[in-house]
Design an enzyme around this catalytic site. Structure first.
Site, PDB file in Angstrom:
ATOM      1  N   ASP A 223       0.839  -1.203   0.000  1.00 51.15           N
ATOM      2  CA  ASP A 223       0.000   0.000   0.000  1.00 51.15           C
ATOM      3  C   ASP A 223       0.880   1.261   0.000  1.00 51.15           C
ATOM      4  OD1 ASP A 223       0.895  -0.061   2.601  1.00 51.15           O
ATOM      5  OD2 ASP A 223      -1.088   0.161   3.526  1.00 51.15           O
TER       6      ASP A 223
ATOM      7  N   GLU B  75       9.496  -3.935  10.444  1.00 46.49           N
ATOM      8  CA  GLU B  75       9.828  -2.636   9.843  1.00 46.49           C
ATOM      9  C   GLU B  75      10.339  -1.662  10.899  1.00 46.49           C
ATOM     10  OE1 GLU B  75       6.961  -0.971   7.128  1.00 46.49           O
ATOM     11  OE2 GLU B  75       8.012   0.960   7.045  1.00 46.49           O
TER      12      GLU B  75
HETATM   13  O1  KIV Z   1       3.545  -1.107   1.649  1.00 48.27           O
HETATM   14  C1  KIV Z   1       4.709  -1.513   1.608  1.00 48.27           C
HETATM   15  O2  KIV Z   1       5.442  -1.300   0.649  1.00 48.27           O
HETATM   16  C2  KIV Z   1       5.208  -2.249   2.760  1.00 48.27           C
HETATM   17  C3  KIV Z   1       6.674  -2.539   2.807  1.00 48.27           C
HETATM   18  C4  KIV Z   1       7.399  -1.320   3.159  1.00 48.27           C
HETATM   19  C5  KIV Z   1       6.997  -3.684   3.696  1.00 48.27           C
HETATM   20  O3  KIV Z   1       4.462  -2.576   3.643  1.00 48.27           O
END
Ligand code: KIV
Length: 289
Positions: free
Chosen positions: A44, A177
């Site tokens: 997202d 993260e």
């Molecule tokens: O939305 C995304 O790209 C993510 C990654 C940063 C793990 O959740």
């Protein structure tokens, strides 16, 4: 060519590092797949890197399905993981309905931000593979901010417990993260499912980065943990400047970059219009057929 499945991702733990990148459309997925990514996350994060928004909260489930459809067309080998956007899993029932939309669009697993244990259990029960996500979960930024999580003992303990619960709920892997590397190391050593780090240091079982960050394609601010492997944004501007220069200077297109008409056909055409044919083009007949 071996198609990557969730159980293949699990089996890689302790054997070799898992590598992943986000992708949002046919060409980015095609290039990521060609480069040998184990999984491609349709994140997202597209709210920021594709739509230019300041955060991910505006992304809707229909948009995720649209981008997953394009990514699926460009992907042959990598596992495709679709991100469940903000408020798309407020109950197990909603989660099943919305995950179904992503699976039908081409996702082979979904990612859930935060310790939503009931939701993860329900999806797994329905046969949908789930990737967890703890630490800096951008869908919660209004409450937790965009800062590293788990730096204090109490919050590290909370994240450690969340990761264990997510594993118990049936997730096949978990994104960590923006957490300290010591915490990521401890979680990685205790879970039997792989941890995928982003800003979580070198001890995770795998790594993921946002496509636009690692290729230098995002004009906004990039997190300090990102390593830029290319500066494609600068190359794009330079190429477009050259194109603009050539068009304005009459250098593009040349006859070689134009379609050509057979001279006899052109003569007939001109006679039809003018009743006679006198003129000719320099370079006529040298163009593309
Ligand atoms: O939305 C995304 O790209 C993510 C990654 C940063 C793990 O959740």
């Amino acid at each position: 060519m071996e198609k990557i499945t969730p159980s293949k991702i699990v089996s890689l733990k302790g054997k070799r590092k898992i590598v992943s990148v986000t992708a949002y459309d046919y060409p980015s997925a095609y290039f990521a797949d060609q480069a040998g990514m184990d999984f491609i996350l349709v994140g997202d994060s597209l709210g920021m890197v594709i739509k230019g928004e300041e955060n991910t909260l505006g992304v809707r489930i229909e948009e995720m399905a649209y981008h997953i459809g394009a990514v699926a067309k460009g992907t042959k080998r990598a596992l495709i993981v679709g991100d469940m956007p903000f408020l798309s899993f407020i109950s197990p029932e909603e989660a099943i309905k919305n995950a179904g939309l992503l699976i039908r669009a081409g996702a082979e697993a979904v990612k859930i931000e935060g310790p939503r244990i009931e939701v993860i259990r329900a999806l797994v029960r329905e046969g949908i593979p789930v990737m967890g996500h703890v630490g800096l979960t951008p869908q919660h930024f209004l409450r937790i901010g965009f800062r590293t999580q788990g730096k204090k003992a109490a919050s590290a303990l909370e994240l450690y417990r969340q990761a264990k619960e997510i594993e118990r709920a049936g997730a096949f892997s978990i994104v960590l993260e923006s957490v300290p590397f010591q915490l990521a190391h401890k979680i990685t050593s205790e879970l039997s499912i792989p941890t995928i780090g982003i800003g979580a240091g070198p001890y995770c079982d795998g790594q993921i980065l946002v496509f636009h960050d690692l290729l230098g394609l995002y004009p906004g601010k990039k997190p300090s943990f990102v390593r830029e492997y290319a500066r494609l944004g600068e190359e794009i501007v330079e190429a477009l400047r050259l194109y603009s220069r050539d068009v304005k200077g009459g250098e593009y297109p040349s006859h070689h970059e134009a379609y050509s008409m057979d001279e006899e056909e052109y003569r007939k055409f001109m006679e039809e219009i003018n009743g006679s044919y006198k003129e000719n083009f320099s370079g006529q007949g040298e163009g593309m057929e």
